[in-house]
Design a protein around this motif. Structure first.
Motif, PDB file in Angstrom:
ATOM      1  N   HIS A  48     -18.824  89.147 119.960  1.00 45.17           N
ATOM      2  CA  HIS A  48     -20.085  89.546 120.745  1.00 45.17           C
ATOM      3  C   HIS A  48     -19.549  89.563 122.018  1.00 45.17           C
ATOM      4  CE1 HIS A  48     -22.873  89.042 117.382  1.00 45.17           C
ATOM      5  NE2 HIS A  48     -22.237  87.962 117.327  1.00 45.17           N
ATOM      6  N   GLU A  50     -19.977  88.377 126.019  1.00 44.87           N
ATOM      7  CA  GLU A  50     -20.893  87.428 126.566  1.00 44.87           C
ATOM      8  C   GLU A  50     -21.232  87.432 127.793  1.00 44.87           C
ATOM      9  OE1 GLU A  50     -19.502  82.772 128.031  1.00 44.87           O
ATOM     10  OE2 GLU A  50     -18.356  83.858 126.637  1.00 44.87           O
ATOM     11  N   ASP A  55     -23.667  82.431 131.442  1.00 42.23           N
ATOM     12  CA  ASP A  55     -22.694  82.473 130.182  1.00 42.23           C
ATOM     13  C   ASP A  55     -23.052  81.353 129.283  1.00 42.23           C
ATOM     14  OD1 ASP A  55     -21.921  80.292 131.869  1.00 42.23           O
ATOM     15  OD2 ASP A  55     -19.847  80.455 131.047  1.00 42.23           O
ATOM     16  N   LEU A  56     -22.211  81.719 127.918  1.00 48.74           N
ATOM     17  CA  LEU A  56     -22.667  80.808 126.805  1.00 48.74           C
ATOM     18  C   LEU A  56     -21.802  79.677 126.989  1.00 48.74           C
ATOM     19  CD1 LEU A  56     -22.684  83.495 123.775  1.00 48.74           C
ATOM     20  CD2 LEU A  56     -24.468  82.568 125.493  1.00 48.74           C
ATOM     21  N   ASP A  59     -17.763  80.741 122.736  1.00 49.80           N
ATOM     22  CA  ASP A  59     -17.921  82.042 122.129  1.00 49.80           C
ATOM     23  C   ASP A  59     -19.020  81.717 120.899  1.00 49.80           C
ATOM     24  OD1 ASP A  59     -16.270  83.441 123.509  1.00 49.80           O
ATOM     25  OD2 ASP A  59     -14.546  83.539 121.848  1.00 49.80           O
ATOM     26  N   LEU A  60     -19.715  82.439 120.417  1.00 54.48           N
ATOM     27  CA  LEU A  60     -20.717  82.421 119.206  1.00 54.48           C
ATOM     28  C   LEU A  60     -19.804  82.241 118.289  1.00 54.48           C
ATOM     29  CD1 LEU A  60     -23.567  84.691 120.259  1.00 54.48           C
ATOM     30  CD2 LEU A  60     -23.770  82.139 120.279  1.00 54.48           C
ATOM     31  N   ALA A 178     -27.669  87.161 119.190  1.00 56.14           N
ATOM     32  CA  ALA A 178     -26.738  88.216 119.397  1.00 56.14           C
ATOM     33  C   ALA A 178     -26.381  88.974 118.359  1.00 56.14           C
ATOM     34  CB  ALA A 178     -25.437  87.559 120.014  1.00 56.14           C
ATOM     35  N   LEU A 188     -27.915  90.698 123.536  1.00 54.46           N
ATOM     36  CA  LEU A 188     -27.835  89.199 123.175  1.00 54.46           C
ATOM     37  C   LEU A 188     -29.054  88.630 124.019  1.00 54.46           C
ATOM     38  CD1 LEU A 188     -24.931  86.624 123.685  1.00 54.46           C
ATOM     39  CD2 LEU A 188     -27.275  86.287 125.157  1.00 54.46           C
ATOM     40  N   TYR A 190     -31.043  85.132 125.316  1.00 51.92           N
ATOM     41  CA  TYR A 190     -30.592  83.586 125.624  1.00 51.92           C
ATOM     42  C   TYR A 190     -31.949  83.070 126.412  1.00 51.92           C
ATOM     43  CZ  TYR A 190     -28.280  79.550 127.845  1.00 51.92           C
ATOM     44  OH  TYR A 190     -27.976  78.347 128.364  1.00 51.92           O
TER      45      TYR A 190
END
Length: 288
Positions: A48, A50, A55-56, A59-60, A178, A188, A190
């Motif tokens: 995915h 990002e 930001d995440l 990583d997912l 996502a 995505l 969030y």
């Protein structure tokens, strides 16, 4: 005459085959990069894109041993003063699908005129965060995750000797969804509430964030272009949205740079802004 004919045919063949060959090479590179991330010998993980501003945590579908350093710099025009921001963050995955993060965000303020009162510069706080991907669907190229961010808010630099060091807490549970469409298009979402507790006033404020993202990963590269829509509803039901066009460019195997521009829809509090993020991913041993 025959020579000219052969030259013309050669040019036509070149015109039609070179783009086709380049496209084929990019498709191969895309496929190899996706296969590298989505290694079938390891626990399932979907590639995915990002977002660069919000930001995440990791990583997912993160795998054990992954880690990343981020350094960010920003500038925002807040009408009567400029705000410079900086951050340092470290994120890692102690086990599969769980990401952890520590971040130190800074804010520095400079008035645009002598008679303007700007906020005091400070280390905003200590941010601790966790994120767990509870669904990774290889069939639908979709990942769902939940997470939590806790920030210990700190006082301004100039008040370190006269005020309490920690001024409050921020509590931020969030949800991430996502999906990748084909090999290049990424979406995505969030979203989650932010609860702020101010110790000195013993007061609570609640904001709700809805961040939606769309990215296109450029064929044959890890680079992408995209856009974030950062939306916030505060406790007074006031709605704010900032549109953030962005791009990510790889400058070395484990080093990337992200460039973001902020365009507020309503400019009552802030005008244009910019943000730069350096992303370094140390190599890690993959468990086969």
């Amino acid at each position: 005459m025959k020579t000219n004919y052969y030259v013309l045919v050669g040019l036509m063949v070149a015109l039609f085959t070179i783009p086709s060959q380049a496209q084929t090479e990019n498709e191969i590179k895309d496929s190899l990069y996706i296969q590298e991330v989505e290694n079938p010998k390891l626990r399932p993980k979907i590639l995915h894109a990002e977002p660069l501003y919000i930001d995440l945590i990791r990583d997912l579908g993160a795998r054990k041993g992954e880690k990343e350093w981020n350094v960010g710099f920003g500038l925002a025009d807040a009408n009567s003063y400029d705000r410079y921001t900086a951050l340092v963050e470290y994120e890692w995955a102690p086990i599969d699908r769980l990401g952890l993060e520590i971040e130190l965000p800074f804010s520095f303020y400079y008035p645009l005129a002598n008679d303007v009162q700007a906020p005091n510069s400070k280390l905003n706080g200590l941010k601790l965060a966790a994120q767990y991907s509870f669904l990774v669907s290889e069939k639908y190229k979709t990942t769902l995750a939940i997470g939590y961010i806790h920030e210990f808010e700190m006082t301004e630099f100039k008040n370190y000797d006269s005020d309490r060091f920690f001024k409050g807490n921020l509590y931020n549970p969030f949800f991430v969804a996502a999906k990748r469409w084909g090999d290049n298009f990424h979406t995505l979402l969030y979203t989650g509430p932010v609860f702020e507790h101010n110790f000195s006033e013993n007061s609570w404020h609640t904001n709700y964030q809805i961040n939606s993202n769309f990215h296109y990963m450029i064929s044959g590269t890890r680079n992408f272009i995209g856009i974030e829509f950062n939306k916030e509803i505060n406790h007074n039901n006031d709605f704010d949205m900032t549109i953030r066009p962005q791009m990510r460019v790889g400058i070395a195997e484990n080093l990337m740079v992200g460039i973001v521009t902020g365009i507020p829809v309503n400019r009552e509090n802030e005008r244009f802004s910019s943000f730069l993020r350096l992303i370094y991913e140390p190599s890690h041993n993959k468990k086969h």
